[in-house]
Motif scaffolding. Structure first.
Motif, mmCIF file in Angstrom:
data_model
loop_
_atom_site.group_PDB
_atom_site.id
_atom_site.type_symbol
_atom_site.label_atom_id
_atom_site.label_comp_id
_atom_site.label_asym_id
_atom_site.label_seq_id
_atom_site.Cartn_x
_atom_site.Cartn_y
_atom_site.Cartn_z
ATOM 1 N N UNK A 93 1.444 -3.136 1.638
ATOM 2 C CA UNK A 93 1.717 -3.561 0.272
ATOM 3 C C UNK A 93 2.710 -4.710 0.275
ATOM 4 N N UNK A 94 2.380 -5.744 -0.461
ATOM 5 C CA UNK A 94 3.286 -6.865 -0.634
ATOM 6 C C UNK A 94 3.865 -6.744 -2.038
ATOM 7 N N UNK A 95 5.180 -6.682 -2.114
ATOM 8 C CA UNK A 95 5.868 -6.601 -3.396
ATOM 9 C C UNK A 95 6.598 -7.915 -3.606
ATOM 10 N N UNK A 96 6.316 -8.543 -4.731
ATOM 11 C CA UNK A 96 6.939 -9.819 -5.046
ATOM 12 C C UNK A 96 7.724 -9.754 -6.341
ATOM 13 N N UNK A 97 8.960 -10.210 -6.272
ATOM 14 C CA UNK A 97 9.801 -10.387 -7.465
ATOM 15 C C UNK A 97 9.928 -11.891 -7.666
ATOM 16 N N UNK A 98 9.433 -12.380 -8.788
ATOM 17 C CA UNK A 98 9.379 -13.819 -9.034
ATOM 18 C C UNK A 98 10.205 -14.158 -10.274
ATOM 19 N N UNK A 99 11.132 -15.082 -10.096
ATOM 20 C CA UNK A 99 11.922 -15.572 -11.223
ATOM 21 C C UNK A 99 11.460 -16.993 -11.534
ATOM 22 N N UNK A 100 10.875 -17.163 -12.689
ATOM 23 C CA UNK A 100 10.340 -18.469 -13.098
ATOM 24 C C UNK A 100 11.467 -19.433 -13.433
ATOM 25 N N UNK A 101 11.316 -20.667 -12.962
ATOM 26 C CA UNK A 101 12.170 -21.770 -13.393
ATOM 27 C C UNK A 101 11.378 -22.716 -14.273
ATOM 28 N N UNK A 102 10.105 -22.929 -13.892
ATOM 29 C CA UNK A 102 9.200 -23.808 -14.629
ATOM 30 C C UNK A 102 7.778 -23.312 -14.336
ATOM 31 N N UNK A 103 7.033 -22.904 -15.366
ATOM 32 C CA UNK A 103 5.709 -22.314 -15.137
ATOM 33 C C UNK A 103 4.571 -23.317 -14.903
ATOM 34 N N UNK A 137 -9.141 -9.053 2.210
ATOM 35 C CA UNK A 137 -9.313 -7.665 1.781
ATOM 36 C C UNK A 137 -8.244 -7.177 0.824
ATOM 37 N N UNK A 138 -7.469 -8.109 0.265
ATOM 38 C CA UNK A 138 -6.390 -7.736 -0.634
ATOM 39 C C UNK A 138 -6.843 -7.625 -2.080
ATOM 40 N N UNK A 139 -5.991 -6.938 -2.852
ATOM 41 C CA UNK A 139 -6.247 -6.843 -4.288
ATOM 42 C C UNK A 139 -4.923 -6.621 -5.008
ATOM 43 N N UNK A 140 -4.903 -7.078 -6.256
ATOM 44 C CA UNK A 140 -3.721 -6.858 -7.087
ATOM 45 C C UNK A 140 -3.675 -5.414 -7.556
ATOM 46 N N UNK A 141 -2.515 -4.795 -7.457
ATOM 47 C CA UNK A 141 -2.261 -3.511 -8.085
ATOM 48 C C UNK A 141 -1.398 -3.712 -9.321
ATOM 49 N N UNK A 142 -0.510 -4.703 -9.256
ATOM 50 C CA UNK A 142 0.367 -5.058 -10.370
ATOM 51 C C UNK A 142 0.457 -6.572 -10.420
ATOM 52 N N UNK A 180 8.479 -11.919 -13.289
ATOM 53 C CA UNK A 180 7.192 -11.345 -12.910
ATOM 54 C C UNK A 180 7.372 -10.459 -11.681
ATOM 55 N N UNK A 181 6.678 -9.337 -11.672
ATOM 56 C CA UNK A 181 6.575 -8.494 -10.471
ATOM 57 C C UNK A 181 5.099 -8.454 -10.089
ATOM 58 N N UNK A 182 4.851 -8.503 -8.786
ATOM 59 C CA UNK A 182 3.491 -8.463 -8.264
ATOM 60 C C UNK A 182 3.449 -7.445 -7.134
ATOM 61 N N UNK A 183 2.388 -6.641 -7.092
ATOM 62 C CA UNK A 183 2.140 -5.749 -5.970
ATOM 63 C C UNK A 183 0.710 -5.984 -5.515
ATOM 64 N N UNK A 184 0.562 -6.349 -4.244
ATOM 65 C CA UNK A 184 -0.752 -6.551 -3.642
ATOM 66 C C UNK A 184 -0.974 -5.465 -2.604
ATOM 67 N N UNK A 185 -2.203 -5.003 -2.495
ATOM 68 C CA UNK A 185 -2.574 -4.049 -1.443
ATOM 69 C C UNK A 185 -3.519 -4.742 -0.481
ATOM 70 N N UNK A 186 -3.237 -4.609 0.810
ATOM 71 C CA UNK A 186 -4.093 -5.137 1.872
ATOM 72 C C UNK A 186 -4.503 -3.984 2.779
ATOM 73 N N UNK A 187 -5.607 -4.128 3.503
ATOM 74 C CA UNK A 187 -6.046 -3.062 4.411
ATOM 75 C C UNK A 187 -5.047 -2.763 5.531
ATOM 76 N N UNK A 188 -4.231 -3.772 5.907
ATOM 77 C CA UNK A 188 -3.288 -3.581 7.015
ATOM 78 C C UNK A 188 -2.191 -4.633 6.937
ATOM 79 N N UNK A 189 -1.130 -4.403 7.699
ATOM 80 C CA UNK A 189 -0.056 -5.393 7.816
ATOM 81 C C UNK A 189 -0.609 -6.698 8.389
#
Length: 96
Positions: free
Chosen positions: A4-14, A32-37, A54-63
């Motif tokens: 799972x890749x968890x991303x915390x993103x703070x926008x400065x300019x969209x 093989x990834x997909x968005x969960x959040x 923004x918060x993002x969570x991606x799921x991949x089959x493996x590291x």
């Protein structure tokens, strides 16, 4: 084992969001990834750290698949695009 890749993103300019969103989705799927959040309503239940834009969570089959996505030469310009308008913390976590 999933990763799972968890991303915390703070926008400065969209300015980057539309182009990034259109191009990153096929690359995520390529590995093989997909968005969960992706964005969504957030609230703090514990702690005092401010919420990111923004918060993002991606799921991949493996590291390995997640790393391959992040290191893909097609993703490199998208990283620079994202970094041009935001600050992000990305954490890769192995699932159980």
């Amino acid at each position: 084992m999933s990763a799972y890749l968890i991303g915390r993103v703070q926008m400065r300019d969209p300015f980057w969001v539309e182009e990034y969103g259109a191009k990153v989705q096929p690359l995520i799927q390529k590995y093989g990834g997909r968005y969960l959040v992706r964005a969504g309503k957030m609230e703090i239940l514990e702690g005092s750290a401010p919420l990111p834009s923004v918060m993002v969570v991606l799921e991949f089959p493996s590291m390995e698949q997640a790393r391959a996505w992040y290191q893909d030469s097609e993703y490199a310009p998208l990283i620079k695009l994202r970094q041009g308008g935001s600050d992000a913390e990305l954490v890769l976590i192995e699932g159980i």
